[in-house]
Design an enzyme around this catalytic site. Structure first.
Site, short mmCIF file in Angstrom:
data_model
loop_
_atom_site.label_atom_id
_atom_site.label_comp_id
_atom_site.label_asym_id
_atom_site.label_seq_id
_atom_site.Cartn_x
_atom_site.Cartn_y
_atom_site.Cartn_z
N ILE A 27 0.83 -1.21 0.00
CA ILE A 27 0.00 0.00 0.00
C ILE A 27 0.87 1.26 0.00
O ILE A 27 0.55 2.25 -0.65
CB ILE A 27 -0.95 0.01 1.22
CG1 ILE A 27 -1.91 -1.17 1.15
CG2 ILE A 27 -1.72 1.32 1.30
CD1 ILE A 27 -2.74 -1.38 2.40
N CYS A 28 1.97 1.22 0.73
CA CYS A 28 2.81 2.41 0.92
C CYS A 28 3.24 3.09 -0.39
O CYS A 28 3.13 4.32 -0.49
CB CYS A 28 4.02 2.08 1.76
SG CYS A 28 3.56 1.52 3.43
N PRO A 29 3.69 2.35 -1.41
CA PRO A 29 4.10 3.07 -2.63
C PRO A 29 2.94 3.79 -3.31
O PRO A 29 3.14 4.82 -3.95
CB PRO A 29 4.70 1.99 -3.52
CG PRO A 29 4.18 0.70 -2.99
CD PRO A 29 3.93 0.92 -1.53
N GLU B 165 0.54 5.38 -1.78
CA GLU B 165 0.37 6.64 -1.07
C GLU B 165 1.51 7.61 -1.38
O GLU B 165 1.28 8.80 -1.61
CB GLU B 165 0.32 6.39 0.44
CG GLU B 165 -0.88 5.58 0.86
CD GLU B 165 -0.89 5.34 2.36
OE1 GLU B 165 -1.98 5.46 2.93
OE2 GLU B 165 0.17 5.05 2.95
N ILE B 166 2.72 7.11 -1.37
CA ILE B 166 3.89 7.95 -1.65
C ILE B 166 3.79 8.53 -3.05
O ILE B 166 4.03 9.72 -3.27
CB ILE B 166 5.18 7.13 -1.45
CG1 ILE B 166 5.33 6.77 0.03
CG2 ILE B 166 6.39 7.88 -1.97
CD1 ILE B 166 6.30 5.66 0.31
#
Length: 175
Positions: free
Chosen positions: A46-48, A50-51
């Site tokens: 998920i993090c990439p 959002e980034i």
């Protein structure tokens, strides 16, 4: 844990910034709005998204006099390896803190102590260094960058903004 109306906890940490390692401080952004967001870990799912989302809207944040700062508990070297190896992250120009000692994530109340990683936390800090908005969510739910941008616009309007308000729509008057 910080609350709305509190002075934002100051920090001075190493960060990865578009190919370079540099020490940044919250005080570096004095007089600007700051959107500080925490994410759990590099090299995750998920993090990439959002980034990349914050990078996609970086010009809109800049137009509003706001800087975006990301943060996780990974090191600046891990950030460098991930950002330079993942094509989705090549356009990220904002700093990403390396909170390896967990000082910043603990100060902002987003540290998941048993895992040593940050929950997904988003903080909007005004030009006076006061926390005006905070959302913290569990690891499995990505945030909405568009909503963060909308809230920043509402806070900057100085008006009472109703549900789903967007710039150009009628407000409810002065706050």
């Amino acid at each position: 844990m910080v609350k709305i109306g509190d002075k934002a906890p100051q920090f001075e940490e190493m960060a990865y910034v578009k190919g370079a390692m540099k020490k940044i401080r919250l005080a570096d952004y004095s007089g600007k709005w700051v959107v500080l967001f925490f994410y759990p870990l590099d090299f995750t799912f998920i993090c990439p998204t959002e980034i990349e989302g914050f990078a996609k809207f970086s010009k809109e944040f800049e137009k509003l006099g706001a800087v975006v700062v990301g943060a996780s508990t990974d090191s600046e070297y891990t950030h460098k390896a991930w950002f330079e190896g993942d094509s989705r992250l090549k356009e990220v120009a904002y700093p990403v803190l390396a909170d390896t000692a967990h000082r910043v994530s603990r100060a902002y109340g987003v540290l998941k102590e048993d895992k040593g990683i940050a929950y997904r936390g988003t903080f909007i800090i005004d030009t006076e260094g006061v926390i005006r908005y905070t959302v913290i969510s569990d690891l499995s739910a990505g945030r909405s960058v568009k909503e963060t941008l909308r809230v920043l616009q509402a806070l900057q309007s100085g008006e009472l903004c109703p549900i789903e308000w967007t710039p150009g729509q009628k407000t409810l008057g002065k706050a």
